[in-house]
Design a protein around this motif. Structure first.
Motif, short mmCIF file in Angstrom:
data_model
loop_
_atom_site.label_atom_id
_atom_site.label_comp_id
_atom_site.label_asym_id
_atom_site.label_seq_id
_atom_site.Cartn_x
_atom_site.Cartn_y
_atom_site.Cartn_z
N UNK A 18 44.84 -5.81 53.59
CA UNK A 18 44.55 -7.10 54.20
C UNK A 18 43.26 -7.02 55.01
N UNK A 19 42.36 -7.96 54.77
CA UNK A 19 41.14 -8.04 55.56
C UNK A 19 40.96 -9.47 56.05
N UNK A 20 40.12 -9.65 57.07
CA UNK A 20 39.88 -10.97 57.64
C UNK A 20 38.39 -11.24 57.70
N UNK A 21 38.05 -12.52 57.71
CA UNK A 21 36.65 -12.91 57.84
C UNK A 21 36.57 -14.21 58.63
N UNK A 22 35.87 -14.16 59.74
CA UNK A 22 35.62 -15.32 60.59
C UNK A 22 34.27 -15.89 60.19
N UNK A 23 34.25 -17.15 59.76
CA UNK A 23 33.05 -17.73 59.16
C UNK A 23 32.54 -18.87 60.03
N UNK A 24 31.28 -18.81 60.41
CA UNK A 24 30.66 -19.85 61.22
C UNK A 24 30.11 -20.95 60.31
N UNK A 25 31.04 -21.58 59.58
CA UNK A 25 30.70 -22.69 58.69
C UNK A 25 31.82 -23.72 58.77
N UNK A 26 31.57 -24.88 58.18
CA UNK A 26 32.63 -25.87 58.04
C UNK A 26 33.51 -25.49 56.86
N UNK A 27 34.69 -26.11 56.77
CA UNK A 27 35.72 -25.64 55.85
C UNK A 27 35.33 -25.72 54.38
N UNK A 28 34.83 -26.87 53.92
CA UNK A 28 34.63 -27.05 52.48
C UNK A 28 33.66 -26.03 51.88
#
Length: 289
Positions: free
Chosen positions: A79-89
């Motif tokens: 399991x890995x995670x990624x926090x993205x500084x973007x909007x959802x779509x």
């Protein structure tokens, strides 16, 4: 290493159920699991929301908590995670492109939930280039085993190739069967004329031809996945109603979607809409050319 299964997270119960479903799917497919949280909000929403720093901190904690929970319950899944500084779509569409599938939480009857409120969920479904699976919150599927067969709606080849491949691969990974379903309707007399209808009747009717088309559509996949039990079902009626009835007790229902966009933007057919709003089991929407 195989491509990951990606889950769109937003901290809602729906997305947590989706993550649980995806973790089991990753275990069956021997694939890594990736949890993605796109924490930026559209400008019109961000103006009235909490400070960006607080949103980002909350999003990070949401991912960390989900990762810890899934790792404890599925120790054999990476399991890995990624926090993205973007909007959802754009974030979900981009991350889904490099994945086996993109998994999202669904409220079920009515709207798609969480960060997918309003038109965002439809835009993700309409623009995704890989299969998107919607998992309904509280359906029991998120906590249970693989469930019943994988149901797939059959169109005329080659349109149905991608959905059929996805359905058979999923059933093979789970150790379940495939139920291939094709709906048909009587041709309108004013369009074809009575002579055409009489010719069909003399040939034995429409249904034998539809059964032949269904058998031809799944033949290649029967040969590729010889251990997957297959049930072929042909029924006269509305396609959405036939698929919804066939999906009762299923573990997953699979439907295709044309990958090209119309002049007014991404659109989903009425069959897909009906399944997303009313099917009790998870729904996979698979794009095809």
């Amino acid at each position: 290493m195989p491509h990951p299964i990606t889950v769109g997270m937003d901290g809602s119960p729906e997305s947590l159920d989706a993550a649980d479903w995806a973790a089991r799917e990753a275990r069956w497919r021997h694939a890594p699991l990736r949890l993605v949280h796109a924490w930026m909000l559209p400008p019109q929403t961000a103006r009235t929301a909490q400070a960006p720093e607080l949103r980002k901190e909350w999003a990070r904690k949401t991912l960390d908590d989900a990762e810890a929970d899934l790792t404890a319950r599925y120790p054999d899944v990476s399991v890995s995670t990624e926090l993205v500084a973007e909007t959802a779509v754009p974030a979900l569409v981009a991350h889904g492109a490099g994945s086996q599938m993109l998994v999202l939480g669904s409220r079920g009857r009515g709207a798609v939930a969480g960060f997918l409120l309003g038109s965002i969920g439809l835009h993700v479904l309409g623009r995704a280039t890989r299969p998107v699976v919607l998992v309904r919150h509280g359906s029991g599927q998120a906590q249970g085993a693989a469930g019943g067969d994988v149901v797939v709606g059959i169109q005329d080849p080659p349109e149905s190739a991608a959905p059929i491949e996805f359905a058979f691969a999923t059933a093979a990974a789970r150790g379940t069967g495939v139920r291939a379903v094709r709906a048909w309707a009587l041709p309108p007399v004013f369009e074809y004329g009575m002579a055409y209808v009489r010719a069909l009747d003399e040939a034995g009717g429409i249904e034998p031809g539809e059964r032949k088309r269904l058998a031809e559509a799944v033949l290649l996949w029967r040969e590729k996945y010889p251990r997957v039990p297959v049930t072929e079902h042909v029924e006269m009626g509305n396609a959405a109603e036939v698929l919804l009835t066939s999906a009762a007790g299923a573990g997953l229902v699979v439907v295709g979607r044309y990958s090209h966009r119309s002049a007014v933007g991404p659109r989903l057919g009425h069959v897909t809409h009906a399944l997303l709003h009313h099917a009790a089991c998870p729904v996979a929407v698979v794009p095809h050319d």
